[in-house]
Write an enzyme that holds these catalytic residues in place. Structure first.
Site, PDB file in Angstrom:
ATOM      1  N   VAL A 156     -27.977  50.996   9.816  1.00  0.00           N
ATOM      2  CA  VAL A 156     -27.936  51.876   8.645  1.00  0.00           C
ATOM      3  C   VAL A 156     -27.926  53.317   9.129  1.00  0.00           C
ATOM      4  O   VAL A 156     -28.756  53.712   9.952  1.00  0.00           O
ATOM      5  CB  VAL A 156     -29.145  51.643   7.723  1.00  0.00           C
ATOM      6  CG1 VAL A 156     -29.070  52.566   6.507  1.00  0.00           C
ATOM      7  CG2 VAL A 156     -29.208  50.189   7.275  1.00  0.00           C
ATOM      8  N   LEU A 212     -30.875  52.433  13.700  1.00  0.00           N
ATOM      9  CA  LEU A 212     -30.532  53.623  12.943  1.00  0.00           C
ATOM     10  C   LEU A 212     -29.259  54.217  13.530  1.00  0.00           C
ATOM     11  O   LEU A 212     -29.190  54.509  14.722  1.00  0.00           O
ATOM     12  CB  LEU A 212     -31.666  54.651  13.014  1.00  0.00           C
ATOM     13  CG  LEU A 212     -31.450  55.902  12.155  1.00  0.00           C
ATOM     14  CD1 LEU A 212     -31.490  55.559  10.670  1.00  0.00           C
ATOM     15  CD2 LEU A 212     -32.488  56.974  12.489  1.00  0.00           C
ATOM     16  N   LYS A 213     -28.256  54.391  12.689  1.00  0.00           N
ATOM     17  CA  LYS A 213     -27.006  54.996  13.130  1.00  0.00           C
ATOM     18  C   LYS A 213     -27.144  56.516  13.062  1.00  0.00           C
ATOM     19  O   LYS A 213     -27.520  57.072  12.033  1.00  0.00           O
ATOM     20  CB  LYS A 213     -25.842  54.528  12.255  1.00  0.00           C
ATOM     21  CG  LYS A 213     -25.488  53.072  12.434  1.00  0.00           C
ATOM     22  CD  LYS A 213     -24.399  52.637  11.476  1.00  0.00           C
ATOM     23  CE  LYS A 213     -23.086  53.324  11.760  1.00  0.00           C
ATOM     24  NZ  LYS A 213     -22.014  52.874  10.827  1.00  0.00           N
ATOM     25  N   ILE A 214     -26.807  57.156  14.176  1.00  0.00           N
ATOM     26  CA  ILE A 214     -26.970  58.603  14.295  1.00  0.00           C
ATOM     27  C   ILE A 214     -25.673  59.199  14.823  1.00  0.00           C
ATOM     28  O   ILE A 214     -25.134  58.703  15.821  1.00  0.00           O
ATOM     29  CB  ILE A 214     -28.125  58.951  15.260  1.00  0.00           C
ATOM     30  CG1 ILE A 214     -29.457  58.445  14.706  1.00  0.00           C
ATOM     31  CG2 ILE A 214     -28.186  60.437  15.534  1.00  0.00           C
ATOM     32  CD1 ILE A 214     -30.618  58.673  15.630  1.00  0.00           C
TER      33      ILE A 214
END
Length: 220
Positions: A58, A85-87
């Site tokens: 996400v 976590l997509k960054i």
């Protein structure tokens, strides 16, 4: 090779999770916005469908590293299971990646367009990097070659980070990435379905049915 579904369409996720050897789901703000649903209801529903053992990626909406970290902590608490976590790859993103890894939170660094970006993200501790294949192709670059370069670069430097190729418009792009040794891909339901589709296969199945029915009718 890991196969992930790039969508927030709950019906598509249910279908692919049932019929394909799916390893997880990826989302981003654009995908979630197009779904038209409530953010928390949607991501929690995705987790409920795929279960805790499959990966859920996400993307953060934070701007600063601190905002990204707080969002990552909240998402991991709410969603549990295998979570990343997509960054986006940028200075704040790299800082957040290093901070999140100290907290034991999985990170996928996204919006990758060069091998140099990928290596820097890997050095910061990213679990996955997500190069955008079709977006590179659309500007005259070779997306699959960039993926191949990243795979080779990681091997040369002994990086444990895996490549999660994204942004596909056709099966050939996925095939080219697989040939390069890409560790994982995320694609739409249409692309996943196209990976196992062929008119000759359809013809063969029709032939099997016709031959059986001619010889045995409805007998099993």
């Amino acid at each position: 090779m890991l196969y992930l579904l790039d969508t927030a369409d709950l019906n598509a996720i249910r279908h692919c999770n049932e019929f394909y050897p799916l390893d997880g789901v990826t989302t981003n703000p654009s995908i979630l916005a197009r779904s038209g649903g409530d953010f928390w209801q949607t991501v929690c529903a995705i987790r409920a469908i795929i279960g805790p053992e499959k990966a859920l990626h996400v993307q953060t909406r934070g701007i600063t590293a601190e905002q990204m970290v707080e969002e990552g902590k909240l998402l991991r608490e709410k969603l549990g299971g295998e979570f990343y976590l997509k960054i986006p790859v940028c200075e704040e993103g790299l800082k957040a990646t290093m901070m999140l890894k100290q907290l034991g939170i999985g990170v996928t660094v996204t919006a990758i367009f060069t091998a140099s970006q990928a290596l820097m993200a890997a050095k910061a501790g990213a679990d996955f990097v997500a190069p955008y294949v079709n977006r590179l192709d659309s500007i005259g670059a070779d997306g699959a070659q960039v993926v191949a370069d990243i795979v080779e670069e990681f091997a040369v430097h002994g990086m444990a980070t895996r490549v999660l190729a994204a942004s596909f418009k056709n099966v050939q792009q996925v095939h080219n990435c697989a040939l390069s040794g890409c560790h994982s891909v995320t694609a739409t339901a249409d692309i996943l379905k196209a990976l196992i589709s062929h008119p000759m296969t359809d013809q063969a199945l029709e032939g099997f049915d016709a031959d059986w029915n001619a010889a045995f009718g409805n007998k099993t």
